[in-house]
Structure formats: C-alpha cells, structure tokens
Enzyme design. Structure first.
Site, PDB file in Angstrom:
ATOM      1  N   TYR A 168       0.853  -1.191   0.000  1.00 37.65           N
ATOM      2  CA  TYR A 168       0.000   0.000   0.000  1.00 37.65           C
ATOM      3  C   TYR A 168       0.885   1.235   0.000  1.00 37.65           C
ATOM      4  CZ  TYR A 168      -3.702  -3.262   0.673  1.00 37.65           C
ATOM      5  OH  TYR A 168      -4.559  -4.316   0.464  1.00 37.65           O
ATOM      6  N   SER A 169       0.586   2.172  -0.897  1.00 37.36           N
ATOM      7  CA  SER A 169       1.333   3.432  -0.938  1.00 37.36           C
ATOM      8  C   SER A 169       1.084   4.186   0.360  1.00 37.36           C
ATOM      9  CB  SER A 169       0.837   4.319  -2.077  1.00 37.36           C
ATOM     10  OG  SER A 169       0.878   3.630  -3.296  1.00 37.36           O
TER      11      SER A 169
ATOM     12  N   CYS B 102       0.168   7.400 -10.802  1.00 36.62           N
ATOM     13  CA  CYS B 102      -0.118   6.386  -9.792  1.00 36.62           C
ATOM     14  C   CYS B 102      -1.598   6.034  -9.797  1.00 36.62           C
ATOM     15  CB  CYS B 102       0.296   6.897  -8.403  1.00 36.62           C
ATOM     16  SG  CYS B 102       0.227   5.618  -7.140  1.00 36.62           S
TER      17      CYS B 102
ATOM     18  N   GLU C  75       3.810   4.194 -10.932  1.00 40.35           N
ATOM     19  CA  GLU C  75       3.475   3.086 -10.028  1.00 40.35           C
ATOM     20  C   GLU C  75       1.987   2.792 -10.201  1.00 40.35           C
ATOM     21  OE1 GLU C  75       5.773   2.134  -6.465  1.00 40.35           O
ATOM     22  OE2 GLU C  75       4.061   3.052  -5.458  1.00 40.35           O
TER      23      GLU C  75
ATOM     24  N   TYR D 177      -1.188  -0.325 -10.315  1.00 36.84           N
ATOM     25  CA  TYR D 177      -1.487  -1.655  -9.775  1.00 36.84           C
ATOM     26  C   TYR D 177      -2.899  -2.077 -10.114  1.00 36.84           C
ATOM     27  CZ  TYR D 177      -2.861   1.725  -6.128  1.00 36.84           C
ATOM     28  OH  TYR D 177      -3.375   2.803  -5.441  1.00 36.84           O
TER      29      TYR D 177
HETATM   30  P1  FAD Z   1      -7.105 -10.237  -2.961  1.00 42.70           P
HETATM   31  O1  FAD Z   1      -7.863 -11.042  -1.986  1.00 42.70           O
HETATM   32  O2  FAD Z   1      -5.656 -10.468  -3.073  1.00 42.70           O
HETATM   33  O3  FAD Z   1      -7.796 -10.384  -4.344  1.00 42.70           O
HETATM   34  C1  FAD Z   1      -7.170  -9.896  -5.504  1.00 42.70           C
HETATM   35  C2  FAD Z   1      -7.455 -10.871  -6.616  1.00 42.70           C
HETATM   36  O4  FAD Z   1      -8.860 -10.881  -6.871  1.00 42.70           O
HETATM   37  C3  FAD Z   1      -6.822 -10.513  -7.940  1.00 42.70           C
HETATM   38  O5  FAD Z   1      -5.512 -10.967  -8.000  1.00 42.70           O
HETATM   39  C4  FAD Z   1      -7.727 -11.222  -8.913  1.00 42.70           C
HETATM   40  O6  FAD Z   1      -7.383 -12.574  -9.007  1.00 42.70           O
HETATM   41  C5  FAD Z   1      -9.076 -11.144  -8.243  1.00 42.70           C
HETATM   42  N1  FAD Z   1      -9.890 -10.080  -8.812  1.00 42.70           N
HETATM   43  C6  FAD Z   1      -9.814  -8.758  -8.544  1.00 42.70           C
HETATM   44  N2  FAD Z   1     -10.723  -8.071  -9.245  1.00 42.70           N
HETATM   45  C7  FAD Z   1     -11.390  -8.979  -9.972  1.00 42.70           C
HETATM   46  C8  FAD Z   1     -12.456  -8.906 -10.918  1.00 42.70           C
HETATM   47  N3  FAD Z   1     -13.009  -7.729 -11.227  1.00 42.70           N
HETATM   48  N4  FAD Z   1     -12.882 -10.048 -11.482  1.00 42.70           N
HETATM   49  C9  FAD Z   1     -12.338 -11.237 -11.175  1.00 42.70           C
HETATM   50  N5  FAD Z   1     -11.344 -11.386 -10.296  1.00 42.70           N
HETATM   51  C10 FAD Z   1     -10.863 -10.281  -9.706  1.00 42.70           C
HETATM   52  N6  FAD Z   1      -4.419  -0.520  -3.000  1.00 42.70           N
HETATM   53  C11 FAD Z   1      -5.074   0.463  -2.333  1.00 42.70           C
HETATM   54  O7  FAD Z   1      -6.278   0.337  -2.049  1.00 42.70           O
HETATM   55  N7  FAD Z   1      -4.407   1.603  -1.942  1.00 42.70           N
HETATM   56  C12 FAD Z   1      -3.103   1.807  -2.214  1.00 42.70           C
HETATM   57  O8  FAD Z   1      -2.532   2.853  -1.853  1.00 42.70           O
HETATM   58  C13 FAD Z   1      -2.400   0.770  -2.906  1.00 42.70           C
HETATM   59  N8  FAD Z   1      -1.092   0.919  -3.187  1.00 42.70           N
HETATM   60  C14 FAD Z   1      -0.435  -0.055  -3.864  1.00 42.70           C
HETATM   61  C15 FAD Z   1       0.908   0.128  -4.164  1.00 42.70           C
HETATM   62  C16 FAD Z   1       1.600  -0.825  -4.864  1.00 42.70           C
HETATM   63  C17 FAD Z   1       3.066  -0.600  -5.178  1.00 42.70           C
HETATM   64  C18 FAD Z   1       0.936  -2.006  -5.272  1.00 42.70           C
HETATM   65  C19 FAD Z   1       1.674  -3.062  -6.045  1.00 42.70           C
HETATM   66  C20 FAD Z   1      -0.385  -2.208  -4.976  1.00 42.70           C
HETATM   67  C21 FAD Z   1      -1.103  -1.241  -4.263  1.00 42.70           C
HETATM   68  N9  FAD Z   1      -2.446  -1.419  -3.938  1.00 42.70           N
HETATM   69  C22 FAD Z   1      -3.109  -0.409  -3.277  1.00 42.70           C
HETATM   70  C23 FAD Z   1      -3.179  -2.671  -4.247  1.00 42.70           C
HETATM   71  C24 FAD Z   1      -3.095  -3.643  -3.041  1.00 42.70           C
HETATM   72  O9  FAD Z   1      -1.747  -4.070  -2.892  1.00 42.70           O
HETATM   73  C25 FAD Z   1      -3.941  -4.898  -3.191  1.00 42.70           C
HETATM   74  O10 FAD Z   1      -3.645  -5.516  -4.407  1.00 42.70           O
HETATM   75  C26 FAD Z   1      -5.432  -4.632  -3.131  1.00 42.70           C
HETATM   76  O11 FAD Z   1      -5.797  -4.033  -1.911  1.00 42.70           O
HETATM   77  C27 FAD Z   1      -6.209  -5.974  -3.256  1.00 42.70           C
HETATM   78  O12 FAD Z   1      -5.757  -6.840  -2.270  1.00 42.70           O
HETATM   79  P2  FAD Z   1      -6.779  -7.820  -1.507  1.00 42.70           P
HETATM   80  O13 FAD Z   1      -6.013  -8.688  -0.591  1.00 42.70           O
HETATM   81  O14 FAD Z   1      -7.905  -7.054  -0.929  1.00 42.70           O
HETATM   82  O15 FAD Z   1      -7.365  -8.669  -2.702  1.00 42.70           O
END
Ligand code: FAD
Length: 401
Positions: free
Chosen positions: A181-182, A359, A399, A401
């Site tokens: 998370y940023s 971003c 950046e 994602y």
């Molecule tokens: P997970 O449980 O990991 O689920 C994600 C998975 O769900 C995906 O890989 C995909 O397989 C599936 N999926 C998602 N959407 C769909 C769809 N529409 N249809 C079907 N399948 C789908 N997030 C923020 O909110 N704020 C930030 O500031 C932020 N900064 C980031 C900075 C960087 C450098 C990076 C790499 C990512 C950042 N993210 C940010 C994104 C964050 O890291 C997570 O990826 C995001 O919160 C989702 O994680 P989760 O565990 O909730 O979802």
C-alpha cells in the site's frame, strides 16, 4: 522512538553514520528534554549531535521545543563543545535501511530506508484512527487508516509503500501474504510527531466470474475493517520509484486515479501543509485526479483548500468520468484531461526541473501517452523515445497496480 542527546560539553560519534551538529538557541526546557538530555543551559546556545538520516526529525523536535537552529555543520568541523549521542540512537542508525542502487536526485540528501521490517518479523503497529473517504452517493469504500509506529524503527519517505499482512490464513491454512500500500502521509506522519504512518485503501469487491457471487479482497477488507486499537503487521518500507526530489523549485506533475492519490497526498502535505525548515516548496505542483463520481474525490476538501491557499503553486484538475463529458461527448477520463492540456504539459516536461508521476489503476498510462504523443509530434518529437530518456533521467515515475 528517537532520543538524541543534548549537551554543552561532551563529545562522541556514531560509527558508520555521518553526524552533524546543530547549534540551537532558545530551546525550552521540558519533560521531553529532561528525559533525553544532559542539562540544557537556559542562556546561551546548545549543540546537538544528529545522525544524517535523522536530521529532519530532529529539526521538527527542536522547533516543537521553541528552539531555533542557528548553524549546522558536520561533526568533524564542530567546536569542542558538541553533543553526545545516545547509544540507542547509534543502534537505530546502524539498523536503518540499505541504499542499494546509485542515488538519484531525490535520494541525494536523505538515506532511503528499505525493508526495515521483513515478512518473517514484521513490525506490529496499532491502528489509531480510520476514516471513510467516500462520501454519500459515491462508489465503494475507501478508508484513510492511521497506524501508530512509535515503538520501533519503522520510518519512511514520501512516495514509498508499506506491506501489510492481513490476520488469518489462506485456504491452505498458511498465513496470508503481504499486500503493498502506498503511504499517504509524509515522513512526519499525520500528527507531525514522526510516530504514525497512514494509508488510503479501497476495499476490493467484485462479482465472481464463475459463481456471480460478491467477493471481497482479503487484505483490503482487513484494513478497511480495522478498529482503533487493533494490531497491524507491517513490512517495509519499500520503493524508490516515487520519491520526491529535494528541489524546492521543481515542477511536480501528478496523475492519479482513485487510491493513486495516496503518494500525492504525502507530497502535497509536505509541500504546503508542513513547515519544514529544510524544504520550502516554491515550484509548481499540478495534480490531475480521475474518479468516477464527485463523492469519490478522496481528500476533496483539503485539496481544494490547498488550491485556494496556494493558487500560484498548486493546480488541481479533476476528471470525473461518470459526470463530466470530454470534447467528443464521451466520459471524462484522466487521459482526456491530459489531452486537453497536452501542449502545456509538453512544454513543462521538457524543463529539466520537471518530474511527472503516475499512480493508480493499471492501464491509465496508455491514454496519457496518446496525449503526450500528439503534443510532441507537433514538434517532430517521438514521444516513446523522449519518454524513455525521461525515465532514464528519473523524471518520469510510474506506479500502477
Ligand atoms: P485479494 O484477496 O488479493 O484479491 C485480488 C485478486 O482478486 C486478484 O488478483 C484477482 O485474481 C481477483 N480479482 C480482482 N478483481 C477482480 C475482478 N473484477 N474479477 C475477477 N477477479 C478479480 N491498493 C489500495 O487500495 N491503496 C493503495 O494505496 C495501494 N497501493 C499499492 C501500491 C503498490 C506498489 C501495489 C503493487 C499495490 C497497491 N495497492 C493499493 C493494491 C493492493 O496491494 C492490493 O492488491 C489490493 O488491496 C487488493 O488486495 P486484496 O487482498 O484485498 O485482494
């Protein structure tokens, strides 16, 4: 978290870390100084030894205590009466992050902390506040979450990210993996006490393509559901791509969609809200911010207040896709705003003091490139080649994602 020593007499240094000596006048005696220092003379100046990577933090502490820094010099250049350094400070300094790559312009002055906490041994922070950022009528849930990090050595710079490990286990019974998370706060934290880190997190929700059921993301649901007092496992910080240059006269162009605003909030707060003695921004900051609906404009009030207060230094351009129309009558995406302003942006990016940051959602770059390409081609310049050079010069930062 950090306790420098102040003294009128003794001398010492920290091995492996450059030390600077602040000469300070007007420092108030307080419980804070009583705990951390040798006696402070009420009249006359005091000398404080500060490691290189703690200089900003110490400046803030001095200002808080009513002190004024009248000179700063490297310790080998110090008068005989320079300060002692507390042992714990030396340890912190040795632990602080490695700098593995050649330094960029943004990294010249302050060491960039990296991976101070790793997944096997994360920092355990405490959620101290959580606030909904999407207003009535908006789409989804995005929360600004502030976490106490005062108990260890976790520190960071604007533009870096942290990893968060959600509680619980995955379907195989293994601990969940980290998500990045940023960081949405400046290095000093939202309370300006160097004791917190804030993030801005959208709860991921989507319909399962197989079953049609609503699915919630693991980590984003964990973070947006945090209550004050809850523990949070944190790793990092990581990232050197989105660091802000030290140059106070720079032009900083920011293009954000949704939670992509997080690092830009940190930049803007550093530029305009904090009174940092070592960084008084005098350049131009221009934020392009793309969201679906007006209630989804994260940090709206504060952004607009900054624009009203600093009209010569801060420009704010929204692209509200479901409400505004582009020139062709279609939805207004961030790339349409870039295209509208492409000639001016092209002029700006050619200036050596301009940095562009992108971003947010993956895929937002395509439209931005189209707009820039149209503008540069009017001058016979191939955008792809030009952008490659900008990246090489560390002036085009992405950046997504
Ligand atoms: P997970 O449980 O990991 O689920 C994600 C998975 O769900 C995906 O890989 C995909 O397989 C599936 N999926 C998602 N959407 C769909 C769809 N529409 N249809 C079907 N399948 C789908 N997030 C923020 O909110 N704020 C930030 O500031 C932020 N900064 C980031 C900075 C960087 C450098 C990076 C790499 C990512 C950042 N993210 C940010 C994104 C964050 O890291 C997570 O990826 C995001 O919160 C989702 O994680 P989760 O565990 O909730 O979802």
């Amino acid at each position: 978290m950090y306790s420098p020593s102040i003294s009128g007499v003794a001398t010492s240094s920290i091995s492996g870390s450059r030390i600077f000596v602040y000469e300070v006048e007007g420092m108030r005696q307080s419980s804070e100084t009583d705990q951390t220092t040798s006696p402070i003379r009420r009249s006359g100046n005091v000398f404080i030894a500060v490691p290189y990577d703690r200089m900003n933090q110490e400046m803030r502490r001095i200002t808080r205590m009513g002190g004024k820094i009248v000179s700063i010099r490297p310790s080998n250049d110090a008068p005989k009466t320079h300060g002692t350094v507390a042992p714990e400070l030396g340890q912190q300094s040795q632990k602080s992050g490695e700098t593995t790559k050649p330094m960029t312009q943004a990294q010249e002055k302050v060491q960039v902390p990296v991976n101070l906490y790793k997944p096997a041994n994360p920092y355990i922070g405490k959620c101290i506040s959580t606030e909904e950022l999407v207003r009535e009528g908006g789409d989804g849930t995005v929360r600004h979450v502030t976490i106490d990090i005062s108990g260890g050595n976790l520190h960071y710079l604007e533009g870096q990210s942290i990893g968060i490990i959600p509680d619980g286990t995955d379907k195989n019974g293994k601990p969940h993996k980290i998500r990045l998370y940023s960081i949405a706060s400046t290095r000093h934290g939202d309370n300006l006490d160097d004791k917190t880190v804030s993030v801005c997190v959208r709860r991921l929700e989507y319909k399962s393509p197989e079953t049609g059921e609503k699915v919630f993301g693991v980590c984003s649901t964990f973070i947006t559901g945090l209550e004050p007092g809850a523990d949070v496992k944190i790793t990092g910080p990581v990232g050197k791509e989105m660091l802000l240059p030290d140059d106070e006269d720079a032009t900083i162009i920011m293009m954000a969609t949704g939670t992509g605003i997080a690092p830009f909030r940190a930049y803007l707060w550093r530029m305009f809200k904090e009174n940092n003695p070592e960084y008084k921004f005098k350049g131009l900051a221009w934020l392009f911010f793309g969201v679906a609906y007006t209630p989804n404009i994260l940090y709206k009030e504060e952004l607009e207040q900054l624009q009203a207060e600093f009209p010569d230094n801060f420009r704010l351009t929204y692209a509200i896709s479901r409400e505004q129309k582009n020139v062709d009558g279609g939805k207004m995406y961030i790339q349409n705003r870039i295209q509208e302003n492409a000639d001016e942006l092209w002029n700006l990016v050619q200036k050596p003091k301009t940095h562009t940051y992108i971003c947010g959602l993956k895929g937002m770059e395509g439209g931005i490139d189209e707009g820039m390409s149209a503008a540069s081609s009017k001058h016979g310049v191939d955008w792809a080649a030009y952008q490659k050079q900008l990246k090489k010069d560390h002036r085009w930062h992405v950046e997504t994602y």
